[in-house]
Enzyme design. Sequence first.
Site, PDB file in Angstrom:
ATOM      1  N   HIS A  89     -15.123  -5.124   7.703  1.00 28.07           N
ATOM      2  CA  HIS A  89     -14.946  -4.423   6.360  1.00 28.07           C
ATOM      3  C   HIS A  89     -15.393  -4.928   5.334  1.00 28.07           C
ATOM      4  O   HIS A  89     -14.638  -5.973   4.772  1.00 28.07           O
ATOM      5  CB  HIS A  89     -13.183  -3.365   6.739  1.00 28.07           C
ATOM      6  CG  HIS A  89     -13.006  -4.069   6.661  1.00 28.07           C
ATOM      7  ND1 HIS A  89     -12.051  -4.656   7.739  1.00 28.07           N
ATOM      8  CD2 HIS A  89     -11.437  -4.623   6.034  1.00 28.07           C
ATOM      9  CE1 HIS A  89     -10.508  -5.111   7.730  1.00 28.07           C
ATOM     10  NE2 HIS A  89     -10.658  -5.805   6.076  1.00 28.07           N
ATOM     11  N   HIS A  93     -14.124  -4.262   1.671  1.00 29.59           N
ATOM     12  CA  HIS A  93     -13.207  -3.030   0.306  1.00 29.59           C
ATOM     13  C   HIS A  93     -14.448  -2.810  -0.574  1.00 29.59           C
ATOM     14  O   HIS A  93     -14.802  -4.271  -1.524  1.00 29.59           O
ATOM     15  CB  HIS A  93     -12.205  -3.946  -0.040  1.00 29.59           C
ATOM     16  CG  HIS A  93     -11.365  -4.673   0.864  1.00 29.59           C
ATOM     17  ND1 HIS A  93     -10.085  -3.588   0.934  1.00 29.59           N
ATOM     18  CD2 HIS A  93     -10.922  -5.056   2.152  1.00 29.59           C
ATOM     19  CE1 HIS A  93      -9.184  -4.247   2.174  1.00 29.59           C
ATOM     20  NE2 HIS A  93     -10.238  -5.155   2.479  1.00 29.59           N
TER      21      HIS A  93
HETATM   22  P1  AMP Z   1      -7.439  -6.289   5.528  1.00 28.38           P
HETATM   23  O1  AMP Z   1      -7.940  -6.873   7.375  1.00 28.38           O
HETATM   24  O2  AMP Z   1      -7.427  -7.654   4.444  1.00 28.38           O
HETATM   25  O3  AMP Z   1      -9.287  -6.583   4.796  1.00 28.38           O
HETATM   26  O4  AMP Z   1      -7.463  -5.545   5.227  1.00 28.38           O
HETATM   27  C1  AMP Z   1      -7.227  -4.090   6.210  1.00 28.38           C
HETATM   28  C2  AMP Z   1      -7.348  -3.246   4.887  1.00 28.38           C
HETATM   29  O5  AMP Z   1      -7.274  -2.010   5.585  1.00 28.38           O
HETATM   30  C3  AMP Z   1      -5.830  -2.244   4.020  1.00 28.38           C
HETATM   31  O6  AMP Z   1      -6.191  -2.387   2.457  1.00 28.38           O
HETATM   32  C4  AMP Z   1      -5.331  -1.966   4.961  1.00 28.38           C
HETATM   33  O7  AMP Z   1      -4.442  -0.576   3.511  1.00 28.38           O
HETATM   34  C5  AMP Z   1      -6.006  -0.531   5.151  1.00 28.38           C
HETATM   35  N1  AMP Z   1      -5.624   0.149   6.305  1.00 28.38           N
HETATM   36  C6  AMP Z   1      -5.043   0.031   6.708  1.00 28.38           C
HETATM   37  N2  AMP Z   1      -5.134   0.996   8.312  1.00 28.38           N
HETATM   38  C7  AMP Z   1      -5.940   1.688   7.705  1.00 28.38           C
HETATM   39  C8  AMP Z   1      -6.312   3.479   8.205  1.00 28.38           C
HETATM   40  N3  AMP Z   1      -5.550   3.978   9.190  1.00 28.38           N
HETATM   41  N4  AMP Z   1      -7.091   4.156   7.189  1.00 28.38           N
HETATM   42  C9  AMP Z   1      -7.588   3.332   5.766  1.00 28.38           C
HETATM   43  N5  AMP Z   1      -7.204   2.104   5.644  1.00 28.38           N
HETATM   44  C10 AMP Z   1      -6.407   1.568   6.491  1.00 28.38           C
END
Ligand code: AMP
Length: 138
Positions: free
Chosen positions: A103, A105
Amino acid sequence: MTAYDDENIFAKILRGEIPNVTVCEDDDTLCFMDIFPRSDGHCLVIPKTPCRNMLDATPEQLAACMKTVNRVANAAKTAFDADGITLLQFNEAAGGQEVFHLHFHIHPRHEGVPLRPPGQAGDMAAIQKKAEAIRAHL
Ligand code: AMP
């Protein structure tokens, strides 16, 4: 490298098993709002096909994500009259990754406004409104 685990939360979102606030989607990617937003308009772009992160992604998955990132980032910049965009992407736990489905951001940024700390749940009505604002400029 650890194998892809299709029980990760974004795989569940892609299968419709848990809800999301969708910004847009095409055949290859989905963009949805981060529910722990570190900026106003914080959203995520993911490929619809499985890969853990940038390290095992195919060129096609990366290209599809970048096409959506470019489109959404420009829409978000306009929607929020942002001064810039920060694009973040983490690889493996040591690299800061928490959800093991690739993903990106997208953070709309304004001069002098820092990103908020991670892990603070957002207000869902406000998040819905941010998604609508981005959509209006796609
Ligand atoms: P990272 O793997 O560190 O890049 O972060 C994962 C991202 O997913 C974080 O910013 C969380 O806030 C986000 N996240 C986790 N669960 C959900 C969800 N159910 N819907 C949307 N975003 C999410």
